[in-house]
Structures are given as structure tokens and as C-alpha cells.
Design a protein around this motif. Structure first.
Motif: not given
Length: 200
Positions: A11-23, A47-54
């Protein structure tokens, strides 16, 4: 014949490579964090993922949505692990060992996510139905090849096999997946009894 597995939740669209890496980074961090502390917050996961909360909140509206996505994602990895063992084409005994090792690898690495995979989710239910059918086909091939007895009940054997895998996964931090797979398959095929207990 195996089916093509989806790399993103249904039910979701395929993600771009960079977006999929982030996911992937977020979901892997969620598994690690929630395995240690099931009450961990979105902020702790970020924090564990090393990404912003947003970044996490932009992809997941709620903590529950993140966990649901994690469960579906892990379930798809579980299905891909089964497919990678070539259960419909490899020699039955080889396929049985490899399927077992692959599945245990997923179950021990993604224990939290797999424990949250609800059959009420249509994608989870579809995957588990496909895997069940694949497993029973493999057991029928094993029976025809003489790996299993000719009179063995396939659905019952599958349920016993599932139970053995579940128990082995609980010991996943004590033994590697290959060792656990050997224990599972040896127990399934030989059990714990002597060759002729009826003669004792």
C-alpha cells in the motif's frame, strides 16, 4: 514457484534509494532500541538511528505506526529468507536446513518486530499464508524423497517444525543460526528417542 516479495510495506509507493536507506536505518534502530526497551520513545529511536526527531515523525505519524511498519518490514524479510533457501528447487534436505537457518537468522535478529507481527494485518497474513504453503510443499517433496516417512502427516509436521523454530529462536543469543538449524532439523527428523524404543 516462488512469489516476488515487496521491499516496502504493502500500500505504499516505492521509495527513492536515499529515502529507502533512511527508512531502513530508522527501522533497524527501532528494532535495536525496542528490543532493549519496549517502551522506548520516538525520540530515543531517532537518536539511535542518528537522524533528527523530525525525520522520524515525518515518516511515521505515531509510535504505533512505526511499530506496525517495522512488523510488516520484518515479516517481508522473513519471507525473503524462506525464498532465498530455494525450497521448491533445492534438494529437500538441503532446502530444509537452509530454510531453517535463514528463518532463525531473521527471528533472532528481528525478534521484537516479529513478535509484533499481527495476523490481523493483511500483508502479514498474506506472507504467513504463502510461507505455510511453501513449507508444506517442501515437506511433501521431503516425503517423496524419503527424507520424511511415507506416512507422515504434513500439516502436523509443519506445526511441530514451527514450534521447534520458535523454541530455537528463544536461544538465539546462545548459539548461531547454523547450529540452531542443525538442532531443529535433527530433532524434527530423528527426535530424542532410540531407533527402536518398542523393543526395549
Amino acid at each position: 514457484m516462488t512469489t516476488q516479495r515487496q521491499s516496502t510495506p504493502a500500500g505504499t509507493r516505492p521509495l527513492r534509494a536515499d529515502a529507502e536507506r533512511t527508512m531502513t536505518t530508522i527501522l533497524e534502530a527501532a528494532e535495536r532500541t525496542l528490543s532493549r526497551d519496549p517502551a522506548a520513545t520516538m525520540e530515543q529511536i531517532a537518536e539511535a538511528a542518528g537522524v533528527a526527531r523530525t525525520t522520524v515523525h515525518r515518516r511515521f505519524a505515531t509510535r504505533e505506526a512505526l511499530i506496525d511498519t517495522l512488523a510488516v518490514w520484518a515479516t517481508q524479510r522473513f519471507a525473503a529468507a524462506v525464498d532465498a533457501a530455494h525450497p521448491d528447487t533445492a534438494p529437500p534436505l538441503v532446502a530444509l536446513y537452509q530454510t531453517t537457518a535463514n528463518v532463525l537468522g531473521v527471528k533472532t535478529s528481528w525478534g521484537f518486530a516479529m513478535s509484533r507481527a499481527s495476523s490481523a494485518n493483511p500483508e502479514v497474513a498474506r506472507v504467513h499464508s504463502d510461507v505455510r504453503d511453501t513449507c508444506e510443499r517442501l515437506f511433501r517433496r521431503a516425503r517423496e524423497a524419503g527424507v520424511l516417512r511415507a506416512d507422515v502427516d504434513i500439516p502436523w509436521t509443519r506445526r511441530v517444525y514451527y514450534a521447534l523454530i520458535h523454541e530455537a529462536a528463544q536461544a538465539g543469543d546462545e548459539k548461531d543460526a547454523d547450529t540452531l538449524a542443525t538442532l531443529v532439523v535433527d530433532t524434527l527428523l530423528r527426535g530424542a528417542g532410540t531407533p527402536h524404543p518398542d523393543r526395549l
